[in-house]
Scaffold this motif. Structure first.
Motif, PDB file in Angstrom:
ATOM      1  N   ASN A  10       0.849  -1.189   0.000  1.00 13.39           N
ATOM      2  CA  ASN A  10       0.000   0.000   0.000  1.00 13.39           C
ATOM      3  C   ASN A  10       0.883   1.235   0.000  1.00 13.39           C
ATOM      4  O   ASN A  10       1.753   1.383   0.860  1.00 13.39           O
ATOM      5  CB  ASN A  10      -0.906   0.018   1.230  1.00 13.39           C
ATOM      6  CG  ASN A  10      -1.916  -1.118   1.206  1.00 13.39           C
ATOM      7  OD1 ASN A  10      -2.805  -1.143   0.361  1.00 13.39           O
ATOM      8  ND2 ASN A  10      -1.765  -2.063   2.120  1.00 13.39           N
ATOM      9  N   ASP A  12       1.149   5.639  -0.656  1.00 11.06           N
ATOM     10  CA  ASP A  12       0.572   6.973  -0.850  1.00 11.06           C
ATOM     11  C   ASP A  12       1.517   7.761  -1.748  1.00 11.06           C
ATOM     12  O   ASP A  12       2.715   7.850  -1.461  1.00 11.06           O
ATOM     13  CB  ASP A  12       0.430   7.708   0.488  1.00 11.06           C
ATOM     14  CG  ASP A  12      -0.806   7.294   1.263  1.00 11.06           C
ATOM     15  OD1 ASP A  12      -1.678   6.637   0.660  1.00 11.06           O
ATOM     16  OD2 ASP A  12      -0.884   7.602   2.462  1.00 11.06           O
ATOM     17  N   ARG A 246     -10.718   3.810  -8.359  1.00  6.41           N
ATOM     18  CA  ARG A 246     -11.824   4.344  -7.563  1.00  6.41           C
ATOM     19  C   ARG A 246     -11.493   5.790  -7.215  1.00  6.41           C
ATOM     20  O   ARG A 246     -10.399   6.068  -6.724  1.00  6.41           O
ATOM     21  CB  ARG A 246     -12.012   3.512  -6.298  1.00  6.41           C
ATOM     22  CG  ARG A 246     -12.300   2.037  -6.585  1.00  6.41           C
ATOM     23  CD  ARG A 246     -12.210   1.179  -5.354  1.00  6.41           C
ATOM     24  NE  ARG A 246     -12.350  -0.246  -5.677  1.00  6.41           N
ATOM     25  CZ  ARG A 246     -11.757  -1.225  -5.023  1.00  6.41           C
ATOM     26  NH1 ARG A 246     -10.994  -0.950  -3.957  1.00  6.41           N
ATOM     27  NH2 ARG A 246     -11.930  -2.478  -5.393  1.00  6.41           N
ATOM     28  N   TRP A 247     -12.436   6.685  -7.469  1.00 10.10           N
ATOM     29  CA  TRP A 247     -12.109   8.083  -7.268  1.00 10.10           C
ATOM     30  C   TRP A 247     -13.280   8.865  -6.705  1.00 10.10           C
ATOM     31  O   TRP A 247     -14.439   8.484  -6.830  1.00 10.10           O
ATOM     32  CB  TRP A 247     -11.640   8.709  -8.579  1.00 10.10           C
ATOM     33  CG  TRP A 247     -12.630   8.647  -9.714  1.00 10.10           C
ATOM     34  CD1 TRP A 247     -12.867   7.583 -10.544  1.00 10.10           C
ATOM     35  CD2 TRP A 247     -13.515   9.681 -10.137  1.00 10.10           C
ATOM     36  NE1 TRP A 247     -13.839   7.893 -11.461  1.00 10.10           N
ATOM     37  CE2 TRP A 247     -14.257   9.177 -11.239  1.00 10.10           C
ATOM     38  CE3 TRP A 247     -13.762  10.993  -9.702  1.00 10.10           C
ATOM     39  CZ2 TRP A 247     -15.216   9.940 -11.901  1.00 10.10           C
ATOM     40  CZ3 TRP A 247     -14.717  11.760 -10.363  1.00 10.10           C
ATOM     41  CH2 TRP A 247     -15.426  11.218 -11.456  1.00 10.10           C
ATOM     42  N   GLY A 251      -9.490  12.379  -4.229  1.00 11.25           N
ATOM     43  CA  GLY A 251      -8.381  11.752  -4.937  1.00 11.25           C
ATOM     44  C   GLY A 251      -8.778  10.430  -5.551  1.00 11.25           C
ATOM     45  O   GLY A 251      -9.961  10.201  -5.867  1.00 11.25           O
ATOM     46  N   VAL A 252      -7.802   9.548  -5.682  1.00  9.73           N
ATOM     47  CA  VAL A 252      -8.014   8.320  -6.412  1.00  9.73           C
ATOM     48  C   VAL A 252      -7.301   7.166  -5.715  1.00  9.73           C
ATOM     49  O   VAL A 252      -6.231   7.348  -5.119  1.00  9.73           O
ATOM     50  CB  VAL A 252      -7.516   8.465  -7.876  1.00  9.73           C
ATOM     51  CG1 VAL A 252      -6.031   8.764  -7.915  1.00  9.73           C
ATOM     52  CG2 VAL A 252      -7.837   7.245  -8.715  1.00  9.73           C
ATOM     53  N   THR A 253      -7.899   5.990  -5.779  1.00  8.87           N
ATOM     54  CA  THR A 253      -7.258   4.766  -5.314  1.00  8.87           C
ATOM     55  C   THR A 253      -7.151   3.821  -6.506  1.00  8.87           C
ATOM     56  O   THR A 253      -8.164   3.499  -7.141  1.00  8.87           O
ATOM     57  CB  THR A 253      -8.058   4.088  -4.194  1.00  8.87           C
ATOM     58  OG1 THR A 253      -8.150   4.981  -3.077  1.00  8.87           O
ATOM     59  CG2 THR A 253      -7.379   2.798  -3.749  1.00  8.87           C
ATOM     60  N   THR A 260      -1.493  -1.297  -4.211  1.00  7.71           N
ATOM     61  CA  THR A 260      -2.602  -0.352  -4.166  1.00  7.71           C
ATOM     62  C   THR A 260      -2.038   1.020  -3.842  1.00  7.71           C
ATOM     63  O   THR A 260      -1.271   1.175  -2.890  1.00  7.71           O
ATOM     64  CB  THR A 260      -3.638  -0.762  -3.103  1.00  7.71           C
ATOM     65  OG1 THR A 260      -4.219  -2.014  -3.480  1.00  7.71           O
ATOM     66  CG2 THR A 260      -4.732   0.283  -2.978  1.00  7.71           C
ATOM     67  N   ARG A 262      -2.829   5.140  -3.241  1.00  2.24           N
ATOM     68  CA  ARG A 262      -3.728   6.270  -3.005  1.00  2.24           C
ATOM     69  C   ARG A 262      -3.003   7.525  -3.462  1.00  2.24           C
ATOM     70  O   ARG A 262      -1.842   7.757  -3.087  1.00  2.24           O
ATOM     71  CB  ARG A 262      -4.079   6.364  -1.517  1.00  2.24           C
ATOM     72  CG  ARG A 262      -4.988   7.526  -1.155  1.00  2.24           C
ATOM     73  CD  ARG A 262      -6.379   7.345  -1.728  1.00  2.24           C
ATOM     74  NE  ARG A 262      -7.226   8.524  -1.427  1.00  2.24           N
ATOM     75  CZ  ARG A 262      -8.415   8.721  -1.970  1.00  2.24           C
ATOM     76  NH1 ARG A 262      -8.892   7.862  -2.843  1.00  2.24           N
ATOM     77  NH2 ARG A 262      -9.126   9.788  -1.647  1.00  2.24           N
ATOM     78  N   ARG A 264      -3.457  11.747  -5.570  1.00  2.00           N
ATOM     79  CA  ARG A 264      -4.330  12.843  -5.991  1.00  2.00           C
ATOM     80  C   ARG A 264      -4.823  12.644  -7.418  1.00  2.00           C
ATOM     81  O   ARG A 264      -5.954  12.985  -7.752  1.00  2.00           O
ATOM     82  CB  ARG A 264      -3.583  14.182  -5.902  1.00  2.00           C
ATOM     83  CG  ARG A 264      -3.258  14.651  -4.495  1.00  2.00           C
ATOM     84  CD  ARG A 264      -2.658  16.049  -4.519  1.00  2.00           C
ATOM     85  NE  ARG A 264      -1.430  16.133  -5.307  1.00  2.00           N
ATOM     86  CZ  ARG A 264      -1.316  16.766  -6.470  1.00  2.00           C
ATOM     87  NH1 ARG A 264      -2.360  17.366  -7.000  1.00  2.00           N
ATOM     88  NH2 ARG A 264      -0.152  16.803  -7.087  1.00  2.00           N
TER      89      ARG A 264
END
Length: 466
Positions: A10, A12, A246-247, A251-253, A260, A262, A264
Motif C-alpha cells: 500500500n 501513498d 476508484r475516485w 483523490g483516487v485509489t 494499491t 492512493r 491525488r
C-alpha cells in the motif's frame, strides 16, 4: 503446499501512472524531477510498452517500435540527455518495386518505377495531401471547416475520387493504410489519413522511407524506457495489472494485483483499447464509453528474418522493397549495429495479416519468405532465424501500431479524447498530435500531461503507508 502470496503493498503518492511505456515513464520522470511523488504500475514483466528488444534463437531483435526520424525532437533530445547514440538504417544500393501485375523492377532514388501517367498521378495525390495536411494540421483536425466532409469518406474512396489511376491510388494508400494505421484504406477516413500525415510534418515525409525510417538507437528503442525506469528505481512496479480505479473529490485509489496506491491523480498511459480492462468507480461518463468503442488498434505482422550475411548487398540492393499488392508490402534492411549477420524486417498488414494468420504457422512462414524472395531472390527463403512479432495476441497491447478512429469518429470524438475525468488523465502515443503513434508522440504526451498536473495547485509528497 501452496506458496504464500506476497503481502500487498500500500502506497501513498501524489500521482500514480498506469503503464511503463515511453508515455508513462516520461510523465513519471518529469513529475519526479519536480519533486512530485509518483508510482508507476505496469502489467507486463518489463518496461517499454510497444517497444521491446529480445533475443530469439540467438538473434537480437527489435520486436516493437524502433525508428527515429529527423523531426522527432523530443526523442532526439531525450537520447542526447541519456547519452544514447543512433545509427543510420542501411540504404545503399537499389530498391525493388513489384507492380500490380507482378513485374519486379530495380530502381534508384525515391520514386517508384511506374509509368509516366501513374507517376504524375502519384505526385499530384501527394501534393494534394501535403496541402491538406498543412491546412488542417495535427492539433485539432476535427475543428477544420472541411473536417466532417473528409471524415465521412474512407481514404480508399477519397483517393479514387481524386484519381482514376488505380496503381497510383494503391501506392499512395499503402503509405497510410498498410504502412502506418495498419488497417484497410476503406476502414478509416480521409481526415484520419490527413492527421497521420500532418503528425509527421507532411505526407511527403511518409512516402520518404529515408526520412521516416532514418535511424535506430544503439541498444534498441526499449533501452530508452529502461533508462528512464532506472532513474525512477523502486517507484516502478512490474507484473502488476491494474484492476480498478476508484475516485472521488479527495483523490483516487488505484488497485493492482500487487500494489494499491492512493494518490491525488492518475495518468492512464496505456493504449485506448485497454482502458476498458479497468473497472472505474464511479463509471466513466457516457462520452468516454462511446469514444473508446470507436477507437481501435490495427493489425500487422512484423517479420524478422536473419541470415548469415546481408546477401542482398552483394547484389547491389539496399534491402528496401515495396509492393502494394504483395503479401509483404514493405521490406527493409534491419541489420543491427555492428552485426556481421544480415537482418530483414518485413510487414504484413491489415487484411493480408488476417489471411496470413488463418494459415498454419509453417505455411504462413513459407508464403511470407516466398514474398521476401520475390523482392530479394531465393536466398531469402533460408533464414537462420525467423520470428513474427504478433502484437495482436499480446495481452497488454492487442494490436499495432496504434489506435485510430473508425469513419466519422475523429470529428465526433476527437476533441474529447484527452478530456480528464475527475482525477483521471490520459496519455499515450495514440492521442498525440505531432509524433502520433510513434515514440515521439508518446514522449510528448507524457511530458504534456505531467506539465498539466504541475500547473495545478501542488500538494506535499507523501510517504508510504505502513
Amino acid at each position: 503446499m501452496h506458496s504464500p502470496q506476497p503481502t500487498p503493498l500500500n502506497l501513498d503518492r501524489d500521482v500514480v501512472v498506469v503503464g511503463a511505456g515511453p508515455a508513462g515513464l516520461m510523465a513519471a520522470r518529469r513529475l519526479s524531477k519536480a519533486g512530485v511523488g509518483v508510482a508507476v504500475l505496469e502489467a507486463r514483466d518489463r518496461v517499454g510498452g510497444r517497444t521491446w528488444s529480445d533475443t530469439v534463437d540467438g538473434a537480437w531483435l527489435e520486436i516493437g517500435g524502433q525508428w527515429v526520424s529527423p523531426d522527432q525532437s523530443e526523442l532526439l533530445a531525450l537520447l542526447d540527455e541519456l547519452g544514447m547514440e543512433t545509427y543510420e538504417r542501411y540504404r545503399d544500393g537499389d530498391s525493388v518495386y513489384i507492380s500490380p501485375d507482378g513485374t519486379r523492377t530495380r530502381y534508384a532514388g525515391d520514386r517508384f518505377p511506374v509509368g509516366g501517367k501513374t507517376a504524375d498521378e502519384m505526385e499530384r495525390l501527394v501534393q494534394l495531401l501535403d496541402a491538406l495536411s498543412a491546412e488542417i494540421g495535427a492539433t485539432e483536425p476535427w475543428a477544420h471547416p472541411r473536417a466532417r466532409e473528409l471524415d465521412t469518406i474512407s481514404f480508399h474512396h477519397w483517393l479514387r475520387r481524386q484519381s482514376d489511376d488505380e496503381e497510383a491510388c494503391q501506392n499512395v494508400g499503402l503509405f497510410i493504410a498498410g504502412g502506418m494505421l495498419t488497417k484497410p484504406a476503406h476502414a478509416f477516413s480521409a481526415l484520419q489519413a490527413v492527421l497521420m500525415a500532418a503528425s509527421a510534418g507532411s505526407f511527403s515525409h511518409l512516402v520518404d522511407e529515408d526520412f521516416i525510417l532514418d535511424r535506430r538507437v544503439v541498444g534498441g528503442m526499449q533501452s530508452v524506457s529502461e533508462a528512464m525506469a532506472a532513474e525512477l528505481g523502486d517507484d516502478v512496479h512490474l507484473s502488476t495489472p491494474v484492476r480498478a480505479v476508484r475516485w472521488d473529490e479527495a483523490g483516487v485509489t488505484v488497485v493492482s494485483d500487487r500494489v494499491t496506491v492512493r494518490a491525488r491523480k492518475v495518468i492512464m498511459a496505456v493504449p485506448p483499447n485497454l482502458y476498458t480492462r479497468v473497472s472505474y468507480d464511479p463509471p466513466l461518463p457516457r462520452r468516454q464509453h462511446q469514444l473508446h468503442q470507436h477507437f481501435s488498434l490495427g493489425l500487422v505482422i512484423k517479420v524478422h528474418a536473419v541470415y548469415e550475411t546481408p546477401f542482398w548487398r552483394e547484389d547491389g540492393l539496399s534491402g528496401t522493397g515495396f509492393g502494394a499488392g504483395e503479401l509483404v508490402q514493405e521490406v527493409y534492411d534491419n541489420t543491427n549495429h555492428g552485426d556481421t549477420r544480415g537482418t530483414l524486417v518485413a510487414f504484413v498488414s491489415d487484411e493480408k495479416a488476417d489471411a496470413a494468420f488463418a494459415l498454419p504457422a509453417l505455411e504462413r512462414r513459407r508464403r511470407i519468405l516466398e514474398s521476401l524472395a520475390s523482392y530479394l531472390g531465393d536466398r531469402a527463403l533460408e533464414p537462420v532465424v525467423y520470428h513474427e512479432s504478433d502484437w495482436g495476441s499480446e495481452e497488454w497491447t492487442r494490436g499495432a501500431y496504434a489506435a485510430s478512429f473508425d469513419l466519422g469518429g475523429l470529428t465526433r470524438y476527437g476533441a474529447d479524447q484527452r478530456t480528464p475525468v475527475g482525477p483521471i488523465h490520459w496519455a499515450s502515443s495514440d492521442l498525440a498530435a505531432e509524433g502520433y503513434q510513434h515514440v515521439e508522440g508518446a514522449l510528448r504526451m507524457g511530458r504534456a500531461t505531467a506539465e498539466e498536473l504541475l500547473g495545478e495547485p501542488a500538494a506535499p509528497s507523501r510517504g508510504d503507508a505502513p
